[in-house]
Write a protein that holds these residues in place. Structure first.
Motif, PDB file in Angstrom:
ATOM      1  N   ILE A   7       0.830  -1.205   0.000  1.00 52.30           N
ATOM      2  CA  ILE A   7       0.000   0.000   0.000  1.00 52.30           C
ATOM      3  C   ILE A   7       0.866   1.258   0.000  1.00 52.30           C
ATOM      4  O   ILE A   7       0.484   2.292  -0.547  1.00 52.30           O
ATOM      5  N   LEU A   8       2.063   1.151   0.592  1.00 52.35           N
ATOM      6  CA  LEU A   8       2.949   2.314   0.699  1.00 52.35           C
ATOM      7  C   LEU A   8       4.386   1.882   0.461  1.00 52.35           C
ATOM      8  O   LEU A   8       4.840   0.864   0.994  1.00 52.35           O
ATOM      9  N   GLU A   9       5.089   2.662  -0.351  1.00 53.56           N
ATOM     10  CA  GLU A   9       6.510   2.421  -0.596  1.00 53.56           C
ATOM     11  C   GLU A   9       7.261   3.747  -0.561  1.00 53.56           C
ATOM     12  O   GLU A   9       6.717   4.788  -0.941  1.00 53.56           O
ATOM     13  N   THR A  10       8.497   3.686  -0.114  1.00 56.74           N
ATOM     14  CA  THR A  10       9.390   4.833  -0.288  1.00 56.74           C
ATOM     15  C   THR A  10      10.620   4.359  -1.048  1.00 56.74           C
ATOM     16  O   THR A  10      11.055   3.215  -0.901  1.00 56.74           O
ATOM     17  N   LYS A  11      11.138   5.254  -1.867  1.00 52.03           N
ATOM     18  CA  LYS A  11      12.318   4.946  -2.664  1.00 52.03           C
ATOM     19  C   LYS A  11      13.375   6.009  -2.411  1.00 52.03           C
ATOM     20  O   LYS A  11      13.187   7.177  -2.757  1.00 52.03           O
ATOM     21  N   GLN A  12      14.444   5.587  -1.741  1.00 51.80           N
ATOM     22  CA  GLN A  12      15.570   6.476  -1.437  1.00 51.80           C
ATOM     23  C   GLN A  12      15.097   7.767  -0.754  1.00 51.80           C
ATOM     24  O   GLN A  12      15.570   8.866  -1.055  1.00 51.80           O
ATOM     25  N   LEU A  13      14.169   7.624   0.174  1.00 47.20           N
ATOM     26  CA  LEU A  13      13.601   8.780   0.878  1.00 47.20           C
ATOM     27  C   LEU A  13      14.678   9.462   1.716  1.00 47.20           C
ATOM     28  O   LEU A  13      15.329   8.831   2.555  1.00 47.20           O
ATOM     29  N   THR A  14      14.856  10.763   1.482  1.00 42.97           N
ATOM     30  CA  THR A  14      15.933  11.510   2.130  1.00 42.97           C
ATOM     31  C   THR A  14      15.426  12.869   2.589  1.00 42.97           C
ATOM     32  O   THR A  14      14.652  13.531   1.893  1.00 42.97           O
ATOM     33  N   ARG A  15      15.873  13.254   3.787  1.00 39.56           N
ATOM     34  CA  ARG A  15      15.577  14.594   4.299  1.00 39.56           C
ATOM     35  C   ARG A  15      16.841  15.169   4.931  1.00 39.56           C
ATOM     36  O   ARG A  15      17.443  14.565   5.820  1.00 39.56           O
ATOM     37  N   GLU A  16      17.205  16.346   4.454  1.00 34.79           N
ATOM     38  CA  GLU A  16      18.412  17.016   4.925  1.00 34.79           C
ATOM     39  C   GLU A  16      18.041  18.338   5.581  1.00 34.79           C
ATOM     40  O   GLU A  16      17.187  19.074   5.087  1.00 34.79           O
ATOM     41  N   LYS A  18      19.991  21.577   6.585  1.00 31.93           N
ATOM     42  CA  LYS A  18      21.198  22.418   6.594  1.00 31.93           C
ATOM     43  C   LYS A  18      22.480  21.585   6.743  1.00 31.93           C
ATOM     44  O   LYS A  18      23.307  21.834   7.623  1.00 31.93           O
ATOM     45  N   GLY A  19      22.595  20.573   5.907  1.00 25.75           N
ATOM     46  CA  GLY A  19      23.800  19.757   5.907  1.00 25.75           C
ATOM     47  C   GLY A  19      23.723  18.503   6.747  1.00 25.75           C
ATOM     48  O   GLY A  19      24.539  17.594   6.591  1.00 25.75           O
ATOM     49  N   PHE A  20      22.735  18.432   7.669  1.00 30.35           N
ATOM     50  CA  PHE A  20      22.556  17.230   8.488  1.00 30.35           C
ATOM     51  C   PHE A  20      21.520  16.328   7.828  1.00 30.35           C
ATOM     52  O   PHE A  20      20.389  16.751   7.574  1.00 30.35           O
ATOM     53  N   ILE A  21      21.896  15.092   7.542  1.00 33.15           N
ATOM     54  CA  ILE A  21      20.981  14.153   6.884  1.00 33.15           C
ATOM     55  C   ILE A  21      20.232  13.370   7.958  1.00 33.15           C
ATOM     56  O   ILE A  21      20.783  12.470   8.593  1.00 33.15           O
ATOM     57  N   ALA A  22      18.966  13.735   8.166  1.00 30.80           N
ATOM     58  CA  ALA A  22      18.151  13.098   9.206  1.00 30.80           C
ATOM     59  C   ALA A  22      17.560  11.778   8.731  1.00 30.80           C
ATOM     60  O   ALA A  22      17.381  10.845   9.518  1.00 30.80           O
ATOM     61  N   VAL A  23      17.221  11.712   7.442  1.00 32.53           N
ATOM     62  CA  VAL A  23      16.711  10.481   6.826  1.00 32.53           C
ATOM     63  C   VAL A  23      17.534  10.261   5.563  1.00 32.53           C
ATOM     64  O   VAL A  23      17.614  11.141   4.709  1.00 32.53           O
ATOM     65  N   ASP A  24      18.143   9.077   5.464  1.00 33.33           N
ATOM     66  CA  ASP A  24      19.176   8.860   4.449  1.00 33.33           C
ATOM     67  C   ASP A  24      18.852   7.657   3.564  1.00 33.33           C
ATOM     68  O   ASP A  24      19.178   6.516   3.896  1.00 33.33           O
ATOM     69  N   GLY A  25      18.168   7.915   2.447  1.00 35.08           N
ATOM     70  CA  GLY A  25      17.925   6.860   1.462  1.00 35.08           C
ATOM     71  C   GLY A  25      17.088   5.700   1.970  1.00 35.08           C
ATOM     72  O   GLY A  25      17.402   4.536   1.705  1.00 35.08           O
ATOM     73  N   VAL A  26      16.000   6.005   2.684  1.00 33.99           N
ATOM     74  CA  VAL A  26      15.170   4.957   3.286  1.00 33.99           C
ATOM     75  C   VAL A  26      14.223   4.350   2.244  1.00 33.99           C
ATOM     76  O   VAL A  26      13.468   5.058   1.582  1.00 33.99           O
ATOM     77  N   ASN A  27      14.283   3.023   2.133  1.00 32.79           N
ATOM     78  CA  ASN A  27      13.375   2.266   1.270  1.00 32.79           C
ATOM     79  C   ASN A  27      12.444   1.436   2.152  1.00 32.79           C
ATOM     80  O   ASN A  27      12.897   0.573   2.908  1.00 32.79           O
ATOM     81  N   LEU A  28      11.160   1.733   2.070  1.00 26.24           N
ATOM     82  CA  LEU A  28      10.154   0.991   2.831  1.00 26.24           C
ATOM     83  C   LEU A  28       9.162   0.344   1.878  1.00 26.24           C
ATOM     84  O   LEU A  28       8.841   0.904   0.824  1.00 26.24           O
TER      85      LEU A  28
END
Length: 254
Positions: A7-16, A18-28
């Motif tokens: 029902i739900l997928e993520t592909k290389q989900l990333t959140r940065e 100001k230079g800090f990567i809080a979520v790094d390429g998450v695949n669900l």
């Protein structure tokens, strides 16, 4: 297993930030009809992932696919209308209204009549039967006329779930549903989640490992913003990388 099974997928989900990567390429991949838990030590990125999925934060890069549709660029309200609802989005924010009235407001939102204040109150009574049905599902029918502020904490969380159910979600996201509860309330909410998960999918962030073991079909473990491990509880709980991530956190905090 086909794409339609998820029902739900993520592909290389990333959140940065100001230079800090809080979520790094998450695949669900969240299997339709399952209870899927997202866990990890403090600072692992769980809440940020939830905020990205429900559009409270924009995605830096990557994709979010819901029911086969790319929703990466959509707004929070649009995603909620599609059937992906996070519990606190429509929680009981009116402490001095009754329990029944709070659920009825949730039903109004589903119908798109939330702000029709000029309509007579009697026109809302048609929603009372539906509201009572939802309250029965979460064992709150006997509290229907209680002022919400008077509810015990565990019952308030049950009311949040009822107001979420009012939007008839296909995918329900629960953020720490048992946080701050005593044993009796935890048991009640676990039973409630199991009950309301029938015919829908649940994705939850939860710290209580007994709850995770009891409810989850699949567990994804995050550490430092990335997926560390995934699988059923029996597998994940014995994974040396998972044990190290949690023990390391304890040692650092000591």
């Amino acid at each position: 297993m086909t794409r339609n099974d998820f029902i739900l997928e993520t592909k290389q989900l990333t959140r940065e930030f100001k230079g800090f990567i809080a979520v790094d390429g998450v695949n669900l991949q969240i299997k339709r009809g399952s209870i899927h838990a997202l866990i990890g030590p403090n600072g692992a990125g769980k809440t940020t992932v939830f905020n990205l999925l429900t559009k409270f934060l924009p995605v830096s890069s990557g994709q979010i696919i819901y029911n086969g549709q790319d929703i990466t660029a959509l707004k929070a309200a649009e995603v909620a209308r599609m059937g992906m609802v996070r519990s606190f989005q429509i929680s009981a924010v009116f402490p001095h209204l009754s329990v029944l009235e709070n659920v009825r407001i949730g039903l109004q939102r589903k119908l798109g009549t939330s702000f029709h204040f000029w309509k007579p109150e009697s026109s809302l009574n048609t929603l009372n039967e539906q509201a009572m049905h939802l309250l029965e599902q979460v064992d709150l029918a006997s509290f229907a006329q209680t002022e919400t502020v008077q509810l015990p904490y565990g019952r308030k969380r049950a009311l949040e779930i009822a107001t979420t159910l009012a939007l008839d979600p296909e995918l329900m996201l629960l953020d720490e549903p048992t946080q701050g509860m005593g044993h009796e309330d935890v048991s009640r909410v676990v039973d409630l989640i199991r009950k309301v998960s029938a015919n829908r999918t649940v994705l939850m962030v939860e710290h209580n490992m007994n709850v995770i073991a009891d409810l989850s079909d699949t567990i994804t473990v995050l550490a430092r913003g990335s997926v560390l491990a995934e699988g059923p509880y029996a597998q994940v709980s014995k994974d040396p990388r998972v044990l190290e991530a949690y023990v390391g956190t304890v040692e650092e905090a000591a």
